[in-house]
Design a protein around this motif. Structure first.
Motif, short mmCIF file in Angstrom:
data_model
loop_
_atom_site.label_atom_id
_atom_site.label_comp_id
_atom_site.label_asym_id
_atom_site.label_seq_id
_atom_site.Cartn_x
_atom_site.Cartn_y
_atom_site.Cartn_z
N MET A 101 0.68 -1.12 -0.17
CA MET A 101 -0.11 0.08 -0.10
C MET A 101 0.87 1.23 -0.01
SD MET A 101 -3.42 -0.10 -0.26
CE MET A 101 -4.52 -1.34 -0.43
N HIS A 102 1.90 1.16 0.73
CA HIS A 102 2.77 2.42 0.82
C HIS A 102 3.41 2.61 -0.59
CE1 HIS A 102 6.93 4.50 1.71
NE2 HIS A 102 5.92 5.22 2.52
N ALA A 103 3.99 1.71 -1.27
CA ALA A 103 4.50 1.73 -2.52
C ALA A 103 3.34 2.41 -3.59
CB ALA A 103 5.01 0.49 -2.80
N ALA A 104 2.31 1.65 -3.44
CA ALA A 104 1.19 1.96 -4.57
C ALA A 104 0.84 3.39 -4.13
CB ALA A 104 0.09 1.26 -4.42
N VAL A 105 0.53 3.82 -2.96
CA VAL A 105 -0.05 5.33 -2.64
C VAL A 105 1.11 6.29 -2.98
CG1 VAL A 105 -1.03 6.61 -0.88
CG2 VAL A 105 -1.89 4.47 -1.32
N SER A 106 2.43 5.97 -2.72
CA SER A 106 3.47 6.85 -2.96
C SER A 106 3.34 7.11 -4.48
CB SER A 106 4.81 6.50 -2.50
OG SER A 106 4.55 6.24 -1.02
N LEU A 107 3.12 6.11 -5.20
CA LEU A 107 3.38 6.41 -6.62
C LEU A 107 2.11 7.05 -7.25
CD1 LEU A 107 4.77 5.55 -9.35
CD2 LEU A 107 3.54 3.47 -9.47
N ILE A 108 0.85 6.81 -6.70
CA ILE A 108 -0.37 7.49 -7.16
C ILE A 108 -0.35 9.05 -6.85
CG2 ILE A 108 -2.90 7.62 -6.94
CD1 ILE A 108 -2.46 4.52 -6.33
#
Length: 207
Positions: A101-108
């Protein structure tokens, strides 16, 4: 369930550990993290369980254990794994989702200020994303599983940091994605967890 008697040791263990995951389904990397094994090995074990009709691959690389089988798997897990290993499996699953989630939301949402995460757990499979659209699709697919896991973890004393960090990690997915009730429910869990830990950073973020 006679088919369980024909399983390899690895598949039997995977079946037992899948009972730890409270979500409606589980993805391949999450299942690999649950068992602390590489994804290709997890794929083979899940294929064995699918062939034995103990698990259903209802979407590509997403697996369901239906309720009667889940209850049976939980009974086997309690009898064979022990509390320490089940807690360790739960922690690996929490860690997998937190880092994903951290990786995904940091990208979004790249402008979002970061938060130092809890130390990584051994055996967890990382997920990576080639684009913000891919990251968002992963978040949407995993949202029900993550919500169920945070709710489950909040009822136990050993996972407090995850219970505020995971709600923080996925907050934009819920608040901006049309899930206000889910967002508020997880924020309440986050506030209680951070308060229970006496964690000022968590309390500040959750509030």
């Amino acid at each position: 369930f006679a088919s369980c008697a024909q399983l390899s040791d690895g598949a039997a263990r995977m079946f037992r550990l899948l009972s730890v995951s409270p979500g409606p389904d589980i993805g391949l990397p999450a299942a690999a993290s649950l068992a602390a094994i590489p994804a290709d090995q997890a794929r083979r074990l899940l294929d064995e369980l699918t062939t034995a009709y103990l698990v259903e691959e209802h979407q590509p690389e997403r697996f369901v254990v239906h309720d009667p089988l889940r209850r049976y798997a939980a009974e086997l897990a309690q009898a064979n794994e022990g509390a320490a290993e089940l807690d360790a499996a739960t922690r690996r699953l929490l860690d997998h989702y937190l880092r994903g989630m951290h990786a995904a939301v940091s990208l979004i949402y790249p402008a979002r200020p970061p938060v130092p995460l809890v130390p990584p757990v051994a055996g967890v499979q990382a997920v990576s994303f080639g684009s913000a659209a891919e990251a968002l699709a992963w978040c949407r697919a995993e949202r029900p599983a993550v919500q169920a896991l945070v709710t489950y973890a909040a009822r136990h004393d050993d996972f407090g940091a995850y219970c505020w960090q995971l709600p923080w990690a996925m907050a934009p997915v819920l608040s901006r994605g049309g899930f206000p009730r889910d967002y508020l429910a997880l924020q309440r869990i986050a506030i209680a967890a951070a308060t229970g830990l006496g964690d000022p950073l968590g309390q500040g973020i959750a509030n």
